[in-house]
Scaffold this motif. Structure first.
Motif, PDB file in Angstrom:
ATOM      1  N   CYS A  33       1.241  -3.233   4.174  1.00 28.33           N
ATOM      2  CA  CYS A  33       0.172  -4.178   3.834  1.00 28.33           C
ATOM      3  C   CYS A  33       0.192  -4.459   2.339  1.00 28.33           C
ATOM      4  O   CYS A  33       0.408  -3.561   1.538  1.00 28.33           O
ATOM      5  CB  CYS A  33      -1.191  -3.590   4.172  1.00 28.33           C
ATOM      6  SG  CYS A  33      -1.488  -3.487   5.924  1.00 28.33           S
ATOM      7  N   VAL A  78      -4.842  -5.345   6.586  1.00 28.22           N
ATOM      8  CA  VAL A  78      -5.023  -4.090   7.328  1.00 28.22           C
ATOM      9  C   VAL A  78      -4.034  -4.057   8.485  1.00 28.22           C
ATOM     10  O   VAL A  78      -3.785  -5.078   9.121  1.00 28.22           O
ATOM     11  CB  VAL A  78      -6.466  -3.982   7.886  1.00 28.22           C
ATOM     12  CG1 VAL A  78      -6.641  -2.685   8.655  1.00 28.22           C
ATOM     13  CG2 VAL A  78      -7.489  -4.057   6.756  1.00 28.22           C
ATOM     14  N   CYS A  79      -3.429  -2.889   8.710  1.00 28.73           N
ATOM     15  CA  CYS A  79      -2.526  -2.714   9.848  1.00 28.73           C
ATOM     16  C   CYS A  79      -2.899  -1.414  10.553  1.00 28.73           C
ATOM     17  O   CYS A  79      -3.766  -0.679  10.082  1.00 28.73           O
ATOM     18  CB  CYS A  79      -1.074  -2.686   9.366  1.00 28.73           C
ATOM     19  SG  CYS A  79      -0.638  -1.152   8.533  1.00 28.73           S
ATOM     20  N   CYS A 108      -2.973   1.789   8.060  1.00 26.59           N
ATOM     21  CA  CYS A 108      -4.084   1.998   7.113  1.00 26.59           C
ATOM     22  C   CYS A 108      -5.436   1.914   7.803  1.00 26.59           C
ATOM     23  O   CYS A 108      -6.451   2.316   7.232  1.00 26.59           O
ATOM     24  CB  CYS A 108      -3.986   1.075   5.900  1.00 26.59           C
ATOM     25  SG  CYS A 108      -3.873  -0.673   6.272  1.00 26.59           S
ATOM     26  N   LYS A 163       0.815  -1.223   0.000  1.00 21.47           N
ATOM     27  CA  LYS A 163       0.000   0.000   0.000  1.00 21.47           C
ATOM     28  C   LYS A 163       0.852   1.278   0.000  1.00 21.47           C
ATOM     29  O   LYS A 163       2.075   1.234   0.100  1.00 21.47           O
ATOM     30  CB  LYS A 163      -0.934  -0.020   1.219  1.00 21.47           C
ATOM     31  CG  LYS A 163      -2.038  -1.074   1.127  1.00 21.47           C
ATOM     32  CD  LYS A 163      -3.019  -0.939   2.290  1.00 21.47           C
ATOM     33  CE  LYS A 163      -4.113  -2.017   2.212  1.00 21.47           C
ATOM     34  NZ  LYS A 163      -5.078  -1.886   3.358  1.00 21.47           N
ATOM     35  N   CYS A 207       2.034   2.008   4.012  1.00 20.94           N
ATOM     36  CA  CYS A 207       2.317   0.945   4.983  1.00 20.94           C
ATOM     37  C   CYS A 207       2.729  -0.301   4.220  1.00 20.94           C
ATOM     38  O   CYS A 207       2.735  -0.312   2.997  1.00 20.94           O
ATOM     39  CB  CYS A 207       1.099   0.664   5.865  1.00 20.94           C
ATOM     40  SG  CYS A 207      -0.322   0.053   4.937  1.00 20.94           S
TER      41      CYS A 207
HETATM   42 ZN    ZN Z   1      -1.621  -1.233   6.342  1.00 21.98          ZN
END
Ligand code: ZN
Ligand code: ADP
Ligand code: MG
Length: 480
Positions: free
Chosen positions: A27, A41-42, A45, A22, A25
């Protein structure tokens, strides 16, 4: 006196950059359809407090390629900005975008329509992040909305044109040109239906000759080039009627109802100040060194328009054929491999004719075509050399696709070789005339149309193998 109105249209295009991870980040990017919701997802984000964004270099590399391919001026310094608004698919409460200092400006792209060649100016190209996706559940007694953040933070490239477009056909040509370009650069999958390439036209009318623009609307949610063209045509008609009735067009955001074939209001349009733009304090300005820019330039592949021009010159193809063949880089590659082992015009005819028809019929792309270029080239050569006639060649192609056998094997096995031997052709014609004395008489009485019938009968006697022109000549000779 009636006023003639000129449509004025500018496009905003959002393209998902197919990077590994992304925008800010680590991800990974997951296709919108295959992953479990919220699988990628982290905290960054998901917009958790205390997290910091880190810029994805690959996204910048991709954006630079596009900017250069569009002949833009790339800013040595560009700045990320926060665009604030509240919506459940945007957990941070703001989107990181670029605002008054975008990555690139002042580009151009060539389009052409039936009306001719035109240059469309590109206002700006900038980077931003995508939002999450909401699914509204309407069934049951408790309506609910599900939030999926897999898409949140996916890199987007926004390409904004100047309002240089003046018809639905031009809009389509422009969108297709950008679409092709991104696919050539390999930065975007080009899938409109999955929302990976989104087109938003801004449309207004003005009295022809006026310098000043009229009030515009913006149309969202177009999922095909066809609906883009239809929505623009619809708006031109609608706004013309509004103005002709003496009313004013109101500035708003519209949606496109595909099934009903008309636009409908979504919300009244925000002005920039509603977003409270300010520089993103968590990211430093983006510095593009001369060196970085040079590397990006050096990495540019041959672009679609250049490739089409080369195809015309190198292979002697007509312009429209060259464009058809270079629309999709995979088709262009296939063509070049095919023509290397056959001849340019015959290769083009087979590819745009029989092969495209087969792909259309099966809803497949060239990468899924079962025959390697070398295998098809053998058939193209056999047909071009007159070893088999054109009709037989089509039968052989169908057989190749069905059985995977080579062209020469099928021709040998089924004895399909074209026959031009004069004695043999004369025999088939003679037998045909003997079998149809009535038609011969009517021909002598001036009914020349029966010749076609007799030709078909003679061809049938040859099992479709007769050299068509030679057979025709022999038939003519015996009838005269
Ligand atoms: Zn993320
Ligand atoms: P925003 O939509 O964020 O306000 P812009 O004002 O930069 O962004 O314009 C977006 C797009 O609308 C551009 O492609 C521009 O060419 C086009 N545009 C601007 N004014 C008009 C107008 N009066 N009629 C048609 N298109 C317009
Ligand atoms: Mg807009």
């Amino acid at each position: 006196m009636t006023v003639t109105y000129q449509p004025v249209i500018g496009l905003e295009i959002h393209a998902v950059l197919e990077t590994r991870t992304k925008m800010f980040c680590a991800c990974r990017l997951v296709g919108s359809t295959h992953a479990e919701p919220n699988a990628a997802v982290c905290p960054v984000c998901a917009g958790l407090p205390g997290t910091l964004p880190t810029l994805n270099q690959q996204a910048v590399d991709y954006a630079l390629q596009v900017a250069l391919a569009l002949s833009c001026e790339v800013a040595p310094v560009s700045v990320f900005a926060r665009k604030s608004y509240f919506y459940p698919d945007l957990p941070k409460g703001y989107q990181i975008s670029q605002y008054d200092q975008p990555l690139a400006r002042n580009g151009r792209i060539q389009i052409h329509t039936e009306a001719g060649e035109k240059t469309i100016r590109i206002r700006r190209v900038h980077l931003e992040e995508d939002t999450g996706k909401l699914t509204h559940l309407t069934e049951g007694n408790q309506p609910a909305t599900l939030v999926d953040l897999n898409r949140a933070g996916v890199p987007l490239l926004e390409i904004v044109s100047e309002p240089d477009l003046h018809s639905a056909a031009e809009v389509r040509a422009y969108a297709v040109a950008i679409h092709n370009l991104l696919r050539y650069l390999g930065v975007n999958s080009g899938d409109l239906e999955k929302g990976l390439f989104r087109i938003e036209p801004n449309i207004s009318l003005r009295p022809l000759g006026n310098a000043e623009f009229g009030t515009r609307v913006e149309v969202k949610n177009l999922s095909s080039f066809r609906s883009l063209e239809q929505a623009v045509a619809y708006e031109i008609e609608r706004q013309t009627a509004v103005l002709e009735s003496g009313q004013a067009v109101s500035q708003q955001t519209l949606g496109w109802d595909e099934a009903a074939g008309h636009t409908l209001p979504q919300r009244s349009k925000e002005d920039a100040e509603d977003y409270r733009y300010f520089p993103e304090p968590d990211l430093p300005p983006l510095l593009i060194s001369a060196d970085w820019l040079e590397k990006a330039r050096a990495a540019l592949p041959e672009l679609p328009q250049a490739r089409a021009a080369r195809f015309q010159k190198q292979y002697g193809l007509a312009r429209s054929t060259a464009e058809t063949l270079t629309d999709d880089p995979a088709v262009a590659d296939y063509y070049e491999a095919l023509t290397a082992a056959s001849t340019p015009q015959a290769a083009a005819n087979w590819l745009t004719g029989e092969v495209f028809a087969w792909l259309n019929q099966h809803g497949l792309g060239i990468s899924e075509f079962p025959l390697e270029p070398a295998a098809l080239a053998e058939l193209v050569r056999l047909a071009a050399a007159g070893e088999i006639n054109q009709n037989t060649a089509k039968t052989v192609l169908a057989e190749m696709l069905a059985t995977g056998q080579s062209a020469s094997a099928i021709v040998a096995e089924r004895d399909l070789r074209q026959i031009s031997d004069p004695a043999q052709l004369a025999a088939w014609v003679g037998e045909t005339l003997a079998a149809h004395p009535e038609q011969v008489v009517s021909y002598k009485n001036g009914k020349t149309g029966v010749l076609q019938f007799l030709f078909g009968q003679a061809m049938r006697r040859s099992n479709g193998r007769a050299h068509p022109e030679a057979l025709q000549a022999e038939l003519q000779r015996q009838m005269d």
